[in-house]
Design a protein around this motif. Structure first.
Motif, PDB file in Angstrom:
ATOM      1  N   ALA A  49     -13.460 -15.600 -23.992  1.00  0.00           N
ATOM      2  CA  ALA A  49     -14.288 -16.602 -23.102  1.00  0.00           C
ATOM      3  C   ALA A  49     -14.263 -16.563 -21.653  1.00  0.00           C
ATOM      4  O   ALA A  49     -15.152 -17.248 -21.003  1.00  0.00           O
ATOM      5  CB  ALA A  49     -13.555 -17.936 -23.744  1.00  0.00           C
ATOM      6  N   THR A  50     -13.441 -15.866 -21.121  1.00  0.00           N
ATOM      7  CA  THR A  50     -13.473 -15.857 -19.694  1.00  0.00           C
ATOM      8  C   THR A  50     -14.289 -14.909 -18.943  1.00  0.00           C
ATOM      9  O   THR A  50     -14.422 -14.589 -17.912  1.00  0.00           O
ATOM     10  CB  THR A  50     -12.003 -15.785 -19.129  1.00  0.00           C
ATOM     11  N   ILE A  81     -19.735 -12.053 -20.820  1.00  0.00           N
ATOM     12  CA  ILE A  81     -20.209 -12.514 -22.054  1.00  0.00           C
ATOM     13  C   ILE A  81     -19.750 -13.613 -22.524  1.00  0.00           C
ATOM     14  O   ILE A  81     -20.524 -14.774 -22.959  1.00  0.00           O
ATOM     15  CB  ILE A  81     -20.261 -11.640 -23.354  1.00  0.00           C
ATOM     16  N   ALA A 114     -20.469  -8.732 -29.704  1.00  0.00           N
ATOM     17  CA  ALA A 114     -20.731  -8.064 -28.304  1.00  0.00           C
ATOM     18  C   ALA A 114     -19.683  -6.974 -28.338  1.00  0.00           C
ATOM     19  O   ALA A 114     -20.025  -6.088 -27.627  1.00  0.00           O
ATOM     20  CB  ALA A 114     -20.318  -9.174 -27.171  1.00  0.00           C
ATOM     21  N   ASN A 115     -18.399  -7.014 -28.788  1.00  0.00           N
ATOM     22  CA  ASN A 115     -17.471  -6.056 -28.582  1.00  0.00           C
ATOM     23  C   ASN A 115     -17.867  -4.875 -29.553  1.00  0.00           C
ATOM     24  O   ASN A 115     -17.236  -4.669 -30.456  1.00  0.00           O
ATOM     25  CB  ASN A 115     -16.137  -6.631 -29.159  1.00  0.00           C
ATOM     26  N   GLU A 155     -17.068  -1.987 -29.060  1.00  0.00           N
ATOM     27  CA  GLU A 155     -16.008  -0.942 -29.439  1.00  0.00           C
ATOM     28  C   GLU A 155     -15.474  -1.025 -30.597  1.00  0.00           C
ATOM     29  O   GLU A 155     -15.177  -0.078 -31.304  1.00  0.00           O
ATOM     30  CB  GLU A 155     -14.794  -1.125 -28.253  1.00  0.00           C
ATOM     31  N   ALA A 169     -16.347 -11.726 -27.889  1.00  0.00           N
ATOM     32  CA  ALA A 169     -16.655 -10.956 -26.692  1.00  0.00           C
ATOM     33  C   ALA A 169     -15.480 -10.209 -25.810  1.00  0.00           C
ATOM     34  O   ALA A 169     -15.339 -10.425 -24.807  1.00  0.00           O
ATOM     35  CB  ALA A 169     -17.470 -11.898 -25.782  1.00  0.00           C
ATOM     36  N   ILE A 170     -14.401  -9.931 -26.773  1.00  0.00           N
ATOM     37  CA  ILE A 170     -13.179  -9.228 -26.015  1.00  0.00           C
ATOM     38  C   ILE A 170     -13.903  -7.852 -25.573  1.00  0.00           C
ATOM     39  O   ILE A 170     -15.023  -7.494 -26.131  1.00  0.00           O
ATOM     40  CB  ILE A 170     -12.126  -9.283 -27.032  1.00  0.00           C
ATOM     41  N   ASP A 192     -25.444  -7.299 -28.430  1.00  0.00           N
ATOM     42  CA  ASP A 192     -25.959  -6.180 -27.289  1.00  0.00           C
ATOM     43  C   ASP A 192     -27.312  -6.317 -27.425  1.00  0.00           C
ATOM     44  O   ASP A 192     -27.925  -6.556 -28.533  1.00  0.00           O
ATOM     45  CB  ASP A 192     -25.192  -4.775 -28.027  1.00  0.00           C
ATOM     46  N   MET A 222     -22.240  -7.287 -15.450  1.00  0.00           N
ATOM     47  CA  MET A 222     -21.147  -7.224 -16.598  1.00  0.00           C
ATOM     48  C   MET A 222     -19.807  -7.243 -16.248  1.00  0.00           C
ATOM     49  O   MET A 222     -19.483  -7.008 -14.958  1.00  0.00           O
ATOM     50  CB  MET A 222     -21.718  -6.250 -17.503  1.00  0.00           C
ATOM     51  N   GLY A 223     -18.941  -7.247 -17.106  1.00  0.00           N
ATOM     52  CA  GLY A 223     -17.430  -6.844 -16.679  1.00  0.00           C
ATOM     53  C   GLY A 223     -17.427  -5.275 -16.256  1.00  0.00           C
ATOM     54  O   GLY A 223     -18.296  -4.590 -16.378  1.00  0.00           O
ATOM     55  N   SER A 270      -8.525 -15.910 -24.262  1.00  0.00           N
ATOM     56  CA  SER A 270      -8.851 -15.007 -23.136  1.00  0.00           C
ATOM     57  C   SER A 270      -7.686 -13.867 -23.364  1.00  0.00           C
ATOM     58  O   SER A 270      -6.813 -14.035 -24.203  1.00  0.00           O
ATOM     59  CB  SER A 270      -8.656 -15.716 -21.904  1.00  0.00           C
ATOM     60  N   GLY A 271      -7.602 -12.710 -22.499  1.00  0.00           N
ATOM     61  CA  GLY A 271      -6.762 -11.602 -22.447  1.00  0.00           C
ATOM     62  C   GLY A 271      -5.532 -12.170 -21.837  1.00  0.00           C
ATOM     63  O   GLY A 271      -4.382 -12.380 -22.079  1.00  0.00           O
ATOM     64  N   SER A 272      -5.628 -12.812 -20.517  1.00  0.00           N
ATOM     65  CA  SER A 272      -4.549 -13.256 -19.637  1.00  0.00           C
ATOM     66  C   SER A 272      -5.041 -14.325 -18.689  1.00  0.00           C
ATOM     67  O   SER A 272      -3.906 -15.391 -18.347  1.00  0.00           O
ATOM     68  CB  SER A 272      -4.010 -12.169 -18.684  1.00  0.00           C
TER      69      SER A 272
HETATM   70  N1  LIG Z   1     -21.467  -8.084 -19.995  1.00  0.00           N
HETATM   71  C1  LIG Z   1     -22.493  -7.675 -20.769  1.00  0.00           C
HETATM   72  O1  LIG Z   1     -23.550  -8.145 -20.245  1.00  0.00           O
HETATM   73  C2  LIG Z   1     -22.534  -7.174 -22.063  1.00  0.00           C
HETATM   74  C3  LIG Z   1     -23.753  -6.806 -22.516  1.00  0.00           C
HETATM   75  C4  LIG Z   1     -23.680  -6.209 -23.935  1.00  0.00           C
HETATM   76  C5  LIG Z   1     -22.475  -6.009 -24.512  1.00  0.00           C
HETATM   77  N2  LIG Z   1     -21.114  -6.310 -23.942  1.00  0.00           N
HETATM   78  C6  LIG Z   1     -19.770  -5.959 -24.399  1.00  0.00           C
HETATM   79  O2  LIG Z   1     -19.262  -7.383 -24.734  1.00  0.00           O
HETATM   80  C7  LIG Z   1     -17.788  -7.097 -24.431  1.00  0.00           C
HETATM   81  C8  LIG Z   1     -17.221  -8.161 -23.357  1.00  0.00           C
HETATM   82  O3  LIG Z   1     -17.914  -7.548 -22.136  1.00  0.00           O
HETATM   83  P1  LIG Z   1     -17.751  -8.403 -20.727  1.00  0.00           P
HETATM   84  O4  LIG Z   1     -18.688  -7.852 -19.696  1.00  0.00           O
HETATM   85  O5  LIG Z   1     -17.906  -9.877 -21.126  1.00  0.00           O
HETATM   86  O6  LIG Z   1     -16.357  -8.073 -20.488  1.00  0.00           O
HETATM   87  P2  LIG Z   1     -15.264  -9.049 -19.306  1.00  0.00           P
HETATM   88  O7  LIG Z   1     -16.142  -9.649 -18.399  1.00  0.00           O
HETATM   89  O8  LIG Z   1     -14.382  -8.040 -18.812  1.00  0.00           O
HETATM   90  O9  LIG Z   1     -14.488  -9.775 -20.442  1.00  0.00           O
HETATM   91  C9  LIG Z   1     -13.729  -9.453 -21.270  1.00  0.00           C
HETATM   92  C10 LIG Z   1     -13.030 -10.420 -21.993  1.00  0.00           C
HETATM   93  O10 LIG Z   1     -12.089 -10.074 -22.790  1.00  0.00           O
HETATM   94  C11 LIG Z   1     -10.714 -10.793 -22.538  1.00  0.00           C
HETATM   95  N3  LIG Z   1      -9.844  -9.764 -22.803  1.00  0.00           N
HETATM   96  C12 LIG Z   1      -9.514  -8.319 -22.277  1.00  0.00           C
HETATM   97  N4  LIG Z   1      -8.385  -7.680 -22.850  1.00  0.00           N
HETATM   98  C13 LIG Z   1      -8.070  -8.448 -23.921  1.00  0.00           C
HETATM   99  C14 LIG Z   1      -7.241  -8.207 -24.890  1.00  0.00           C
HETATM  100  N5  LIG Z   1      -6.478  -7.360 -24.779  1.00  0.00           N
HETATM  101  N6  LIG Z   1      -6.981  -9.212 -25.968  1.00  0.00           N
HETATM  102  C15 LIG Z   1      -7.683 -10.441 -25.984  1.00  0.00           C
HETATM  103  N7  LIG Z   1      -8.733 -10.575 -24.829  1.00  0.00           N
HETATM  104  C16 LIG Z   1      -9.035  -9.508 -23.879  1.00  0.00           C
HETATM  105  C17 LIG Z   1     -10.887 -10.741 -21.307  1.00  0.00           C
HETATM  106  O11 LIG Z   1      -9.904 -12.162 -20.991  1.00  0.00           O
HETATM  107  P3  LIG Z   1      -9.359 -12.120 -19.301  1.00  0.00           P
HETATM  108  O12 LIG Z   1     -10.206 -12.572 -18.266  1.00  0.00           O
HETATM  109  O13 LIG Z   1      -8.124 -12.799 -19.502  1.00  0.00           O
HETATM  110  O14 LIG Z   1      -8.719 -10.809 -18.900  1.00  0.00           O
HETATM  111  C18 LIG Z   1     -12.381 -11.694 -20.988  1.00  0.00           C
HETATM  112  O15 LIG Z   1     -12.180 -12.977 -21.684  1.00  0.00           O
HETATM  113  C19 LIG Z   1     -17.620  -5.514 -24.337  1.00  0.00           C
HETATM  114  O16 LIG Z   1     -17.295  -5.168 -25.542  1.00  0.00           O
HETATM  115  C20 LIG Z   1     -18.909  -4.942 -23.729  1.00  0.00           C
HETATM  116  O17 LIG Z   1     -19.131  -3.788 -24.035  1.00  0.00           O
HETATM  117  C21 LIG Z   1     -21.201  -6.955 -22.758  1.00  0.00           C
END
Ligand SMILES: NC(=O)c1ccc[n+]([C@@H]2O[C@H](COP(=O)([O-])OP(=O)(O)OC[C@H]3O[C@@H](n4cnc5c(N)ncnc54)[C@H](OP(=O)(O)O)[C@@H]3O)[C@@H](O)[C@H]2O)c1
Length: 353
Positions: free
Chosen positions: A9-10, A13, A90-91, A93, A67-68, A117, A171-172, A34-36
């Motif tokens: 959630a943090t 996405i 979204a995840n 992977e 959305a992890i 996606d 994005m992340g 969230s992760g941390s």
């Molecule tokens: N961003 C986009 O526009 C987009 C588009 C299409 C697909 N996606 C996919 O959506 C997913 C998320 O992308 P994002 O860009 O939102 O990434 P992001 O901004 O890096 O966010 C990742 C989220 O996952 C949490 N997290 C990280 N490691 C974790 C763990 N080991 N266990 C539990 N939670 C964990 C993080 O928590 P913390 O904040 O506490 O670290 C954060 O809430 C990915 O698979 C990505 O490929 C993203």
């Protein structure tokens, strides 16, 4: 009313999902993880770190938005699919790494798997209600990332900051680097194979620099349907969370009088070898897609920490695919073992290089 659990959630996405839920009275946030980062009070039930399964068991959501980032999302994906709880995914992977196990779990659970996606949401919408026999192929679009148009030599010295400057999407960091290497499009090719049941030679990729055409489906009668819109993830998030209703969002409609560019270009596979490596992993099957993903995660983290050059990411992935066993995983434990072994091989490869 749909009760939604948002995992991650943090993140980029996750935060946009909270916005969508906030703006739609028929969506209720019941759990967030969230992760941390601290998330106290964000939802009635929250969890920081660890496996999200306990949170999901307690929350009993109608829909899980996963959305992890990375392989860490795999248990939540399998949990939802196994129980027939709707999964807005979204995840990517997790589906890439656990493809066969995920499809078997969905078969048993019988719930919906809705892609978040943007490309797969676009394909899903173009395919909706159509007979699979009428489909020729799907065409995933890629922006080309910040290094579009550069050759291999020009990629030699690019830095994490250069790679994080994505031209069209915010994005992340992990997916932003994946977009710069085109590993993201490779993951998406494998994701499309599992989501839509298409062989790899019927999943094409084309560069579309403005990210307005989110993807296309070619049909056997010669027609192609495309999905267009501004690059804004709230649209596919809302679509997945409100399916089959397609609720309104406050995203602006396309302005067709503003000189919209819809050019297409082929991919330069010499400069961006990770797309081809993903296809190779996908076609090899077994745990090779899991190995591709694990090695890529390790290499991207090393690149972001300044321990690996940009071009080294593809080298680490290729060497790991060469060294890995790749035989199919019969259950989650075997998949986790394959993931861990691939991470070990990738780390060892970097230490030797
Ligand atoms: N961003 C986009 O526009 C987009 C588009 C299409 C697909 N996606 C996919 O959506 C997913 C998320 O992308 P994002 O860009 O939102 O990434 P992001 O901004 O890096 O966010 C990742 C989220 O996952 C949490 N997290 C990280 N490691 C974790 C763990 N080991 N266990 C539990 N939670 C964990 C993080 O928590 P913390 O904040 O506490 O670290 C954060 O809430 C990915 O698979 C990505 O490929 C993203």
């Amino acid at each position: 009313m749909k009760r939604v659990a948002v995992l991650g959630a943090t993140g980029s996405i996750g935060r946009q999902a909270l916005e969508v839920i906030d703006g739609n009275p028929r969506l209720e946030l019941v759990a967030a993880s969230s992760g941390s980062q601290p998330i106290n009070g964000l939802a009635p039930l929250t969890q920081v770190g660890g496996d999200a399964i306990e949170l999901l068991e307690q929350a009993e959501p109608d829909v899980v938005l996963n959305a992890i980032v990375g392989f860490a999302g795999v248990t939540a994906t399998l949990w939802a699919l196994e129980r027939g709880v709707e999964l807005a995914l979204a995840n990517k992977e997790s589906l890439v790494a656990a493809g066969e196990l995920a499809l078997a779990a969905r078969e048993r659970g019988g719930g919906r798997l809705l892609p978040v996606d943007s490309e797969h949401s676009a394909v899903f919408q173009c395919l909706e209600g159509r007979d699979a026999a009428t489909v020729h192929s799907v065409v995933l679009t890629a922006s080309g990332g910040p290094f579009r148009g550069r050759n291999r030599a020009e990629l030699q010295d690019v830095t994490p900051d250069d790679a994080l400057a994505h031209p069209t999407w915010r994005m992340g960091p992990k997916i932003t680097v994946d977009s710069a290497t085109l590993a993201n499009k490779g993951l998406e090719v494998i994701e499309a194979h599992f989501l839509f049941g298409l062989p790899y030679d019927r999943v094409e990729v084309v560069i579309q620099p403005t990210s307005v055409v989110h993807s296309l489906v070619r049909f056997r009668d010669g027609a192609a349907l495309a999905h267009l819109g501004y690059p804004d993830m709230r649209v596919p998030i809302s679509y997945a969370l409100t399916f089959p209703e397609r609720a309104a969002t406050d995203v602006a409609p396309l302005d067709l009088s503003a000189g919209l560019r819809l050019d297409f270009e082929p991919v330069d596979s010499e400069a961006f070898p990770l797309l081809g490596l993903a296809r190779r992993a996908g076609e090899a099957g077994g745990t090779y897609p899991c190995v591709f993903n694990a090695a890529n995660e390790i290499a991207v983290a090393a690149f972001l920490e300044g321990r690996l050059p940009f071009l080294g990411i593809a080298e680490v992935v290729e060497d790991t695919l060469d060294a890995a066993d790749g035989s199919a995983a019969r259950d989650l434990d075997e998949l986790i073992a394959a993931d861990e072994e691939a991470r070990r091989l990738a780390q060892r490869g970097m230490a030797v290089a």
